[in-house]
Design a protein around this motif. Sequence first.
Motif, mmCIF file in Angstrom:
data_model
loop_
_atom_site.group_PDB
_atom_site.id
_atom_site.type_symbol
_atom_site.label_atom_id
_atom_site.label_comp_id
_atom_site.label_asym_id
_atom_site.label_seq_id
_atom_site.Cartn_x
_atom_site.Cartn_y
_atom_site.Cartn_z
ATOM 1 N N UNK A 177 0.850 -1.186 0.000
ATOM 2 C CA UNK A 177 0.000 0.000 0.000
ATOM 3 C C UNK A 177 0.884 1.234 0.000
ATOM 4 N N UNK A 179 0.391 5.191 1.405
ATOM 5 C CA UNK A 179 -0.449 6.175 2.077
ATOM 6 C C UNK A 179 0.263 7.521 2.040
ATOM 7 N N UNK A 199 2.871 2.270 5.306
ATOM 8 C CA UNK A 199 1.971 1.834 6.374
ATOM 9 C C UNK A 199 0.890 2.892 6.577
ATOM 10 N N UNK A 200 -0.246 2.509 7.169
ATOM 11 C CA UNK A 200 -1.374 3.438 7.257
ATOM 12 C C UNK A 200 -1.058 4.764 7.971
ATOM 13 N N UNK A 218 1.507 4.368 11.197
ATOM 14 C CA UNK A 218 1.931 2.999 11.524
ATOM 15 C C UNK A 218 3.340 2.725 11.013
ATOM 16 N N UNK A 219 4.102 3.767 10.687
ATOM 17 C CA UNK A 219 5.391 3.574 10.015
ATOM 18 C C UNK A 219 6.364 2.712 10.801
ATOM 19 N N UNK A 221 5.565 0.045 12.251
ATOM 20 C CA UNK A 221 4.882 -1.241 12.237
ATOM 21 C C UNK A 221 3.853 -1.352 13.356
ATOM 22 N N UNK A 223 0.944 1.492 15.654
ATOM 23 C CA UNK A 223 0.471 2.873 15.601
ATOM 24 C C UNK A 223 1.178 3.794 16.590
ATOM 25 N N UNK A 244 -3.439 0.257 21.044
ATOM 26 C CA UNK A 244 -3.889 1.372 20.223
ATOM 27 C C UNK A 244 -3.279 2.686 20.693
ATOM 28 N N UNK B 49 8.494 -0.286 7.274
ATOM 29 C CA UNK B 49 9.482 -1.205 7.827
ATOM 30 C C UNK B 49 9.159 -2.595 7.332
ATOM 31 N N UNK B 52 9.260 -6.464 9.174
ATOM 32 C CA UNK B 52 8.974 -6.545 10.601
ATOM 33 C C UNK B 52 7.634 -7.205 10.866
ATOM 34 N N UNK B 104 2.512 -12.564 15.858
ATOM 35 C CA UNK B 104 1.901 -11.247 15.799
ATOM 36 C C UNK B 104 0.493 -11.456 15.252
ATOM 37 N N UNK B 123 -8.719 -4.513 17.182
ATOM 38 C CA UNK B 123 -7.930 -4.890 18.355
ATOM 39 C C UNK B 123 -8.683 -5.892 19.224
ATOM 40 N N UNK B 124 -10.000 -5.665 19.323
ATOM 41 C CA UNK B 124 -10.811 -6.574 20.127
ATOM 42 C C UNK B 124 -10.743 -7.990 19.541
ATOM 43 N N UNK B 127 -7.337 -9.427 20.294
ATOM 44 C CA UNK B 127 -7.267 -9.830 21.698
ATOM 45 C C UNK B 127 -8.019 -11.131 21.951
ATOM 46 N N UNK B 144 1.705 -10.892 20.282
ATOM 47 C CA UNK B 144 1.555 -9.450 20.160
ATOM 48 C C UNK B 144 0.330 -9.156 19.296
ATOM 49 N N UNK B 146 -1.821 -6.324 17.106
ATOM 50 C CA UNK B 146 -1.831 -4.996 16.484
ATOM 51 C C UNK B 146 -3.076 -4.910 15.614
ATOM 52 N N UNK B 147 -3.747 -3.780 15.662
ATOM 53 C CA UNK B 147 -4.958 -3.630 14.850
ATOM 54 C C UNK B 147 -4.728 -2.660 13.708
ATOM 55 N N UNK B 148 -5.173 -3.060 12.528
ATOM 56 C CA UNK B 148 -5.150 -2.167 11.368
ATOM 57 C C UNK B 148 -6.545 -1.648 11.016
ATOM 58 N N UNK B 152 -6.209 -1.934 5.983
ATOM 59 C CA UNK B 152 -5.555 -2.886 5.083
ATOM 60 C C UNK B 152 -6.504 -4.017 4.716
#
Lengths: 433, 176
Positions: A177, A179, A199-200, A218-219, A221, A223, A244, B49, B52, B104, B123-124, B127, B144, B146-148, B152
Amino acid sequence: MKQRLLACCVLMLLAFGARAELVIEVTQGVDAPTPIAVVPFGWSGATPLPEDLAEIVSTDLYRSGFFSAMKRGDMLSFPQQQAQVFFRDWRVSGQNYLLIGRVTSTGGEQLQVTYELYDVLKETRVLGEQISGSTRNMRDIAHYISDAVFEKLTGLRGAFSTRIAYVTAQNQGGGRHRFSLQLADADGARARTILESREPIMSPSWSKDGSKLAYVSFESSRPGIYVQHLATGKREKIQSFAGLNGAPAWAPDGQRLALTLSKDGNPEIYTLDLARRQLTRVTHHYGIDTEPTWAPDGQSILFTSDRGGQPQIYRVYLADRRIERVTFEGNYNSSGKLTQDGRFLAMVHRSAGAGAAFNIAVQDLKTGRLDILTQTSLDESPTIAPNGSVVLYATQQGNNGVLAAVSLDGRVRFRMPSSSGDVREPAWSPYLQ
Amino acid sequence: MRALNVTKVAALALTFAWVAGCSSTSTQTDSADMGGSMGSDSGAMTSGSAGMGGLSGSELPAEVANLQTVFYFDFDQSSVKGESFADLEAHARYLASNPQASVRLEGHADERGTREYNIALGERRGNAVARFLMVNGSNAGQVEVISYGEEKPAVMGHGSDSWAQNRRVELKYAGR
């Protein structure tokens, strides 16, 4: 399906080269817009000016939805000063107001711009001014004139000299993506990229003096919340806890940010004192609490919470942490934004009932009345012009995310189609100095 | 490249010492994250990144190579569906017997509703999967989340089929 997806990606790759300049298309104006003629400004210089002031002013006024602008080709004459104005001609062609002007060079790039606004029916001069500037800031001069004319004729402060920030996104296929965070004039012109990432990028929010933007990136990886100074491009990462880090919202005092953190287990609203780096937790609930937005007096914060089972908007008073529910109609109300007087709440709203769309609605907090302003679906991210006249929001047009706007009274609508990619998350600046 | 990064990190750590003053644990990585993204007039051009985010499917550890790594959810729901149980239990068993391995969990939502709310929803979901793994033997330190949110999507499109494919948690093994 796969082939179509591939074709989509290829198209998007091709489209990415172009700058995402936005152009406003008025889709609905007021029933009886005021007719105004903006005559090309006089200029006696040897080389043509880089910008056509009258064209920019004329377009500003037309796009506000309050005015209809006379076409140049229909004008019988191009007066530059009062002695050259034949009011009868303008009256016969149906104009109520006439704007004329002239530009003179005062050496090098320096210019002096004079404009005069006439009431065609009364044959009187209602406004006039001399402005010093340069060939480099002619769009600023034009928007300044638009603001003055708009305020004189509507009684509303103009917001043509303000800016918008927004996010663009391209899906490049293969999980890649692109952004970017863009900054443009309120009319979509002079767009420039202030951040790009794979990233977003989310949730841009203006500081009250218009000098900084807070946003989520999110750069790294995950937020993080960043603050970027627009004049220098310098930026600071101000928050990146586990979980978050989102929804930054600048307090009216410019000293604090409200934000959403889930470092304590689930999303809660916090305030961050930027000078003292002091974090204060505001909400305590196992549900989702997010999307804080400040009341203009800084005494309370409105936020989205699903503590009642569905997302609704609540208000928390900072002094005593008292919480009251604000929205009751529909089964989804979120992303609230208040007008500067604190009276009207714009939000994303979904009516009760199966298959209902996500629309922009406005609630009068004094009377409780809720009006749905849009007829599209998947509308989100409302942001209100600083003069409270218009709500800008993101919606879908075909397969693209675009920005659109509607006046708070629902009478005026316009769209800002982009030349490429998805455009989303508009944030309208405050008045700029 | 690596050496360059280290000097950058050091310089940035000094410049932004105040950041570290703000909170103890979370900001350790901050200055490292900012490497190369400061100070230009045109704003920061970040490079993200790549790498990662974990390994791709073909590089999964052999013991879990045949397991599902994407788990779907119902609309506005964050409970793990029965169809996901068997494969998640197997991932949990692998994590329990390989304490050095870690995953992840990337939570996602469909495009409906607002972006920040959807980040919370993602995120919920992450989790919920994390809890499922831990109940079945993996360690909190191995997981770990992480929420997008809706940022995405797995597939483009604005219909219920696309939405169903986008409401998901992706499990990715971290590089060893």
